[in-house]
Design an enzyme around this catalytic site. Structure first.
Site, short mmCIF file in Angstrom:
data_model
loop_
_atom_site.label_atom_id
_atom_site.label_comp_id
_atom_site.label_asym_id
_atom_site.label_seq_id
_atom_site.Cartn_x
_atom_site.Cartn_y
_atom_site.Cartn_z
N ARG A 36 0.82 -1.21 0.00
CA ARG A 36 0.00 0.00 0.00
C ARG A 36 0.85 1.26 0.00
O ARG A 36 0.46 2.27 -0.59
CB ARG A 36 -0.92 0.01 1.21
CG ARG A 36 -2.05 -0.97 1.01
CD ARG A 36 -3.15 -0.77 2.02
NE ARG A 36 -4.31 -1.52 1.59
CZ ARG A 36 -5.21 -2.02 2.42
NH1 ARG A 36 -5.09 -1.85 3.73
NH2 ARG A 36 -6.24 -2.68 1.96
N LYS A 199 -21.38 -15.55 0.14
CA LYS A 199 -22.76 -15.28 0.55
C LYS A 199 -23.50 -14.37 -0.41
O LYS A 199 -22.96 -13.37 -0.86
CB LYS A 199 -22.74 -14.57 1.90
CG LYS A 199 -22.35 -15.43 3.07
CD LYS A 199 -22.19 -14.51 4.23
CE LYS A 199 -22.34 -15.15 5.57
NZ LYS A 199 -22.27 -14.08 6.58
N GLY A 354 -11.23 -9.04 -2.06
CA GLY A 354 -9.96 -9.55 -1.56
C GLY A 354 -9.66 -10.96 -2.04
O GLY A 354 -8.55 -11.24 -2.52
N GLY A 377 -14.46 -2.96 0.48
CA GLY A 377 -15.83 -2.50 0.71
C GLY A 377 -16.22 -1.34 -0.19
O GLY A 377 -17.36 -1.27 -0.66
P1 ADP Z 1 -14.31 -11.61 -2.34
O1 ADP Z 1 -13.37 -11.48 -1.16
O2 ADP Z 1 -13.57 -11.74 -3.64
O3 ADP Z 1 -15.38 -10.56 -2.37
P2 ADP Z 1 -15.97 -13.51 -0.93
O4 ADP Z 1 -15.31 -13.12 0.35
O5 ADP Z 1 -17.38 -13.11 -1.15
O6 ADP Z 1 -15.07 -13.02 -2.17
O7 ADP Z 1 -15.95 -15.08 -1.10
C1 ADP Z 1 -14.78 -15.85 -1.02
C2 ADP Z 1 -14.99 -17.12 -0.26
O8 ADP Z 1 -16.06 -17.87 -0.79
C3 ADP Z 1 -13.78 -17.99 -0.31
O9 ADP Z 1 -13.29 -18.17 1.00
C4 ADP Z 1 -14.28 -19.30 -0.89
O10 ADP Z 1 -13.73 -20.45 -0.28
C5 ADP Z 1 -15.76 -19.24 -0.61
N1 ADP Z 1 -16.52 -20.09 -1.53
C6 ADP Z 1 -16.67 -19.95 -2.85
N2 ADP Z 1 -17.42 -20.93 -3.37
C7 ADP Z 1 -17.75 -21.75 -2.34
C8 ADP Z 1 -18.52 -22.93 -2.21
N3 ADP Z 1 -19.10 -23.49 -3.27
N4 ADP Z 1 -18.67 -23.46 -0.97
C9 ADP Z 1 -18.10 -22.88 0.09
N5 ADP Z 1 -17.36 -21.78 0.04
C10 ADP Z 1 -17.18 -21.21 -1.16
MG MG Z 2 -13.63 -12.00 0.90
#
Ligand code: ADP
Ligand code: MG
Length: 405
Positions: A36, A199, A354, A377
């Site tokens: 950063r 989620k 992330g 965020g």
């Molecule tokens: P980002 O940080 O890119 O916004 P998220 O935090 O929303 O992404 O999601 C990432 C997480 O989702 C990872 O830890 C990954 O393991 C989990 N994940 C993705 N697909 C599945 C799945 N089918 N079952 C359980 N966990 C999942």
């Molecule tokens: Mg994440």
């Protein structure tokens, strides 16, 4: 970009207040990763080359409005000295006599780093008097290069802009606003959104907003299962948010009515638990009881790759599977490579989130992506169509003015 850029400012001899993001990870009082700080250097060098006197401010961690030297920026000042190869002054308080004296003592091109702005509760409360005192450390010129804080209406991000004449985006911030702004307001089409991750509830607003703007949406990852289950499909033990089933059903219904191209996985890679060694691949309709879907399957990969290869603008947020485990990383890595290939063929690609960034880096193709949005965020709120206080507060660029580009 319709906001002032640091490139528009006449900074020679002026004290310029620059809000940066030096919120670096610390381990045992040492900087564990200085990415950063290094990412801010182009903005700092531009200001230095133009003869500005730089007053830098940042937050670090969550000291909750109290002085807590665990979150001191002093080690960052030290690192910045090394990176710039120049002296960097440090003030042990971000407001008050020491900061004032040191800001006035700055030479042209000189740098002063202020202590953590979150040592004062007024920072997060966006208190006006505190904002005015921060602004008093500069000559009416504010630059924000902390996109990751732009969704927060805090004093050093938003409040200060009321007490200076010009508020401009730094180079990092400008890149974020330009890429995300263009994708959302005037994308080259087809515009494809790829969404995944843990989620639905984290990303409902992003799904809703991008459904209005994109030409197609590809949904994978854990969040796909809430949509699949809402259609009565078997999902075994896959992650489902049961309280979001109605919403998922409603969104799919809306997509159908509008003829919006919303693609869900056709097949997936399953295991009885993320740590069990055995996996199997089935169509969604053939999901066995007691198994959970942890990655998209080969049919889905092929279908998603095809959509991506036709796209001219691609936004990707959220891994398509539990990519941290090699057995469930194939889908995510294949999609990362497909996005990189489409970019090489001329598309504009943006990755945010992330875990998605980590996945892109793991795939070895991160360099080929047009823009990796580091805002966390802030990026998600931008994609959800929300206005970011730290962007809104910047000065609008006057139309047809020669002074500005
Ligand atoms: P980002 O940080 O890119 O916004 P998220 O935090 O929303 O992404 O999601 C990432 C997480 O989702 C990872 O830890 C990954 O393991 C989990 N994940 C993705 N697909 C599945 C799945 N089918 N079952 C359980 N966990 C999942
Ligand atoms: Mg994440």
């Amino acid at each position: 970009m319709n906001k002032l850029s640091i490139r528009d400012l006449e900074m020679n001899g002026k004290r310029v207040f620059i809000r940066v993001d030096f919120n670096v990870p610390l381990e045992g009082g040492k900087i564990a990763n200085d990415t950063r700080i290094r990412e801010t250097l182009p903005t700092l060098r531009l200001a230095m080359d133009r003869g500005a006197r730089l007053v830098l401010a940042s937050h670090l961690g969550r000291p909750k409005g109290q002085v807590n030297l665990k979150y001191s920026l002093a080690p960052v000042a030290e690192r910045l000295r090394g990176l710039l190869g120049k002296p960097v002054e440090f003030s042990s308080d971000c407001v008050g006599p020491e900061a004032e004296t040191k800001s006035h003592a700055l030479r042209y091109g000189g740098v002063l780093l202020l202590e953590n702005v979150r040592f004062h509760p007024e920072e997060e409360a966006n208190e006006a008097e505190f904002s005015r005192r921060l602004a008093g450390l500069c000559d009416q010129m504010f630059v924000c290069d902390a996109f990751g804080s732009a969704h927060r209406a805090h004093a050093s991000v938003a409040g200060i802009t009321k007490f200076v004449r010009q508020s401009a985006a730094g180079l990092l911030m400008e890149k974020e606003i330009t890429y995300l702004g263009k994708a959302l307001s005037n994308p080259e089409r087809p515009f494809v959104a790829v969404l995944g991750g843990a989620k639905v509830s984290d990303k409902i607003e992003v799904v809703q907003n991008l459904m209005k703007l994109a030409d197609a949406m590809l949904i994978g990852g854990a969040m796909a299962y809430t949509f699949l289950k809402s259609q009565g499909l078997p999902v075994g033990k896959s992650l489902v948010e049961n309280d979001k089933l109605d919403l998922a059903r409603k969104l799919l219904e809306e997509a159908r009515q509008r003829d919006f191209r919303l693609l869900l996985p056709a097949d997936h890679v399953l295991a009885e638990s993320p740590n069990s060694g055995t996996t199997q691949t089935t169509d969604i309709a053939g999901t066995p009881d007691g198994w959970m879907g942890l990655d998209i399957g080969p049919k889905t990969i092929a279908q998603f790759q095809q959509e991506i290869s036709k796209a001219r603008t691609i936004i990707w947020n959220g891994p398509l599977g539990m990519f941290e485990k090699p057995a469930f990383a194939q889908g995510t890595l294949a999609i990362a490579r497909a996005i990189a290939a489409a970019t090489t063929a001329g598309a504009t690609s943006i990755i945010g989130g992330g875990d998605s960034i980590a996945a892109a880096e793991q795939s070895g193709v991160a360099e080929q992506i047009s823009h990796i949005s580091t805002g966390g965020g802030a990026s998600l709120e931008f994609l959800a169509g929300e206005k970011l206080p730290g962007v809104e507060a910047l000065t609008d660029r006057p139309a047809n003015s020669k002074e500005y580009r």
